[in-house]
Scaffold this active site. Sequence first.
Site, PDB file in Angstrom:
ATOM      1  N   HIS A   1       4.993   1.397  -4.752  1.00 31.82           N
ATOM      2  CA  HIS A   1       5.993   2.411  -5.064  1.00 31.82           C
ATOM      3  C   HIS A   1       7.299   1.987  -4.385  1.00 31.82           C
ATOM      4  O   HIS A   1       7.281   1.376  -3.311  1.00 31.82           O
ATOM      5  CB  HIS A   1       5.553   3.801  -4.571  1.00 31.82           C
ATOM      6  CG  HIS A   1       4.536   4.451  -5.471  1.00 31.82           C
ATOM      7  ND1 HIS A   1       3.552   5.292  -5.002  1.00 31.82           N
ATOM      8  CD2 HIS A   1       4.366   4.372  -6.826  1.00 31.82           C
ATOM      9  CE1 HIS A   1       2.820   5.712  -6.036  1.00 31.82           C
ATOM     10  NE2 HIS A   1       3.290   5.168  -7.136  1.00 31.82           N
TER      11      HIS A   1
ATOM     12  N   ASP B   1       9.696   3.211  -2.635  1.00 31.32           N
ATOM     13  CA  ASP B   1      10.114   3.523  -1.260  1.00 31.32           C
ATOM     14  C   ASP B   1       9.406   2.627  -0.238  1.00 31.32           C
ATOM     15  O   ASP B   1       9.718   2.670   0.949  1.00 31.32           O
ATOM     16  CB  ASP B   1       9.918   5.016  -0.935  1.00 31.32           C
ATOM     17  CG  ASP B   1       8.527   5.551  -1.237  1.00 31.32           C
ATOM     18  OD1 ASP B   1       7.908   5.092  -2.210  1.00 31.32           O
ATOM     19  OD2 ASP B   1       8.065   6.441  -0.499  1.00 31.32           O
ATOM     20  N   HIS B   2       8.465   1.790  -0.716  1.00 32.10           N
ATOM     21  CA  HIS B   2       7.740   0.907   0.205  1.00 32.10           C
ATOM     22  C   HIS B   2       8.000  -0.579  -0.061  1.00 32.10           C
ATOM     23  O   HIS B   2       7.474  -1.423   0.652  1.00 32.10           O
ATOM     24  CB  HIS B   2       6.239   1.191   0.117  1.00 32.10           C
ATOM     25  CG  HIS B   2       5.918   2.605   0.471  1.00 32.10           C
ATOM     26  ND1 HIS B   2       5.458   2.977   1.719  1.00 32.10           N
ATOM     27  CD2 HIS B   2       6.068   3.757  -0.231  1.00 32.10           C
ATOM     28  CE1 HIS B   2       5.310   4.294   1.750  1.00 32.10           C
ATOM     29  NE2 HIS B   2       5.679   4.790   0.590  1.00 32.10           N
TER      30      HIS B   2
ATOM     31  N   HIS C   1      -4.454   6.731  -2.942  1.00 35.86           N
ATOM     32  CA  HIS C   1      -3.121   7.196  -3.343  1.00 35.86           C
ATOM     33  C   HIS C   1      -2.864   7.105  -4.853  1.00 35.86           C
ATOM     34  O   HIS C   1      -1.733   7.204  -5.306  1.00 35.86           O
ATOM     35  CB  HIS C   1      -2.078   6.373  -2.571  1.00 35.86           C
ATOM     36  CG  HIS C   1      -0.665   6.810  -2.798  1.00 35.86           C
ATOM     37  ND1 HIS C   1      -0.244   8.119  -2.689  1.00 35.86           N
ATOM     38  CD2 HIS C   1       0.448   6.108  -3.132  1.00 35.86           C
ATOM     39  CE1 HIS C   1       1.058   8.188  -2.942  1.00 35.86           C
ATOM     40  NE2 HIS C   1       1.503   6.978  -3.224  1.00 35.86           N
TER      41      HIS C   1
ATOM     42  N   ASP D   1       0.945   6.040   2.350  1.00 39.94           N
ATOM     43  CA  ASP D   1       0.647   7.049   1.350  1.00 39.94           C
ATOM     44  C   ASP D   1      -0.837   7.147   0.983  1.00 39.94           C
ATOM     45  O   ASP D   1      -1.400   6.243   0.372  1.00 39.94           O
ATOM     46  CB  ASP D   1       1.495   6.784   0.108  1.00 39.94           C
ATOM     47  CG  ASP D   1       2.973   6.740   0.444  1.00 39.94           C
ATOM     48  OD1 ASP D   1       3.298   6.621   1.633  1.00 39.94           O
ATOM     49  OD2 ASP D   1       3.795   6.826  -0.484  1.00 39.94           O
TER      50      ASP D   1
ATOM     51  N   HIS E   1       7.769   9.397   6.858  1.00 44.35           N
ATOM     52  CA  HIS E   1       7.650   9.478   5.402  1.00 44.35           C
ATOM     53  C   HIS E   1       7.727  10.943   4.960  1.00 44.35           C
ATOM     54  O   HIS E   1       6.840  11.475   4.298  1.00 44.35           O
ATOM     55  CB  HIS E   1       6.309   8.834   4.969  1.00 44.35           C
ATOM     56  CG  HIS E   1       6.185   8.628   3.481  1.00 44.35           C
ATOM     57  ND1 HIS E   1       5.731   9.613   2.636  1.00 44.35           N
ATOM     58  CD2 HIS E   1       6.437   7.568   2.678  1.00 44.35           C
ATOM     59  CE1 HIS E   1       5.696   9.159   1.386  1.00 44.35           C
ATOM     60  NE2 HIS E   1       6.125   7.917   1.397  1.00 44.35           N
TER      61      HIS E   1
HETATM   62 ZN   LIG Z   1       5.914   6.619  -0.331  1.00 43.00          ZN
END
Ligand SMILES: [Zn+2]
Length: 303
Positions: free
Chosen positions: A63, A65-66, A139, A206, A264
């Site tokens: 994802h 944001d990572h 996740h 996550d 996070h």
């Molecule tokens: Zn995330």
Amino acid sequence: MRELVVLGTSSQVPTRTRNHNGYFLSWDGEGILFDPGDGTQRQMSLAGVSASDITRICVTHFHGDHCLGLPGVIQRISLDNAPHPVTAHFPASGREFYDRLRNASVFYDAADIRPDPIADDGFIATSPKWSLEARRLDHGIDTYGYRLVEADGRRMVPELLRQHGVSGPAVGSLQRDGVVTVDGRAVTIEAVSVPRPGQRFAFVMDTRLCEGVFALAAGADLLVIESTYLDVDAGLAAAHGHLTAGQAARVAAECGVRTLVLTHFSQRYDDPTRFAEEAAKAFDGEVVVAEDLTRVRVPARRP
Ligand SMILES: [Zn+2]
């Protein structure tokens, strides 16, 4: 020196006060960059982390944001002529995303980045002093958490060394060889030392609660764990594959964690003290509600 430098703390989208994720662990000679989200290159400049400090990159999942910071960080490693290879660990099923991010734009590519995709639970790197392990999380897309475990050692006890007449260079020989001869007598390392448990660092992003979370957090001196939500929104956390601050704290309590770093955060909450308050109800160790550029020392070894 063993220290965590927090580069970013926001889930999903950066906010005015929080960058996308990014965490740099300095551990003796190793420099491990975890989950570089968008803007990580600039956050590194603000934090005083140089691209050449990075020896290893660990991505939990793909994802944005990572991982959206990978192109900038990799191109910076190249630009700065980092004098060593950098190993990149990531879920094998995300290989196509890794390949795109690795080659996202035109640049003079001198970086020696060595991809090491992860297909299953287990050790992904070992040295005589530590091991790095990945465990599957829950996740919705393939996600792995990581933990770094120092090998157990022994701590010399000055009083016992004195009693056995071991001093000066003989101490070094004893540490190296496990036994030394003093006045015709063999003295073993066990006779003059006590076990010294290795330090443990765990990184859990996550995920819902699952077996992997507890396996990674077990006995961690420093646990970095996502707490996207508060318990009041536990339904949302379960639906989207995330944890609440209360769940993260209960994991820390159950696993004997010493320092708990929450991060996070969803942008829906404006008061970070609520995360600390919720965590403190379940966990009586040190709780750090991470801000961007927070630095957290790995606590001293357990006695
Ligand atoms: Zn995330």
